[in-house]
Write a protein that holds these residues in place. Sequence first.
Motif, short mmCIF file in Angstrom:
data_model
loop_
_atom_site.label_atom_id
_atom_site.label_comp_id
_atom_site.label_asym_id
_atom_site.label_seq_id
_atom_site.Cartn_x
_atom_site.Cartn_y
_atom_site.Cartn_z
N ARG A 45 -4.44 6.99 0.81
CA ARG A 45 -3.92 5.96 0.04
C ARG A 45 -4.02 6.21 -1.34
O ARG A 45 -5.04 6.93 -1.98
CB ARG A 45 -4.76 4.76 0.20
CG ARG A 45 -4.07 3.60 -0.56
CD ARG A 45 -4.96 2.24 -0.75
NE ARG A 45 -5.68 2.04 0.77
CZ ARG A 45 -6.38 0.99 0.95
NH1 ARG A 45 -6.56 -0.07 -0.16
NH2 ARG A 45 -7.00 0.80 1.99
N ASN A 74 0.92 5.51 0.48
CA ASN A 74 0.02 6.65 1.12
C ASN A 74 0.97 7.80 1.02
O ASN A 74 2.22 8.03 0.90
CB ASN A 74 -0.10 6.24 2.51
CG ASN A 74 -0.78 5.08 2.90
OD1 ASN A 74 -1.94 4.72 2.28
ND2 ASN A 74 -0.22 4.01 3.50
N THR A 132 0.86 -1.10 0.07
CA THR A 132 -0.10 0.20 0.14
C THR A 132 0.97 1.44 -0.06
O THR A 132 1.99 1.17 0.70
CB THR A 132 -0.82 0.17 1.45
OG1 THR A 132 -1.62 -1.26 1.23
CG2 THR A 132 -1.88 1.23 1.10
#
Length: 131
Positions: A59, A26, A24
């Motif tokens: 995100r 961000n 992920t």
Amino acid sequence: MKSFLHSVFVIIFLASCNGETETTKNIDNRSDRDLKFAMYRFGYQQGDTILVPAGVKKRIGMITSDSASEEAPACAKNIDSAQVVVSGGGTLTRSIGKDQNWNTSSEQTSAIPIKYRHECNFVVLQSHIVP
């Protein structure tokens, strides 16, 4: 005997699974200014302009791979450059296109099949913005 063979089969099946890696990305805007990012790769803008309000962690991407990797990812991969607009004026002094400007964390989330989760955070502090 039958339950023993069943157990062996289950263990072999689970051990043969490839695993998974989830990454992920961000942008963590810890400044008091709203930021707009336009990411570029090979001179072309990648996706829409991203608005990250002041004090918000947003995100900007998530990738899942069918193979397990405990190695921290190259967070700036696929970002050659970025155009950043700082609300109220100013310039962001950190480049989102450099891996050393990203903070990473990794954890193993499953043993069988093996799975890893990586998180890449591009942190913007007030001190990273100059007039």
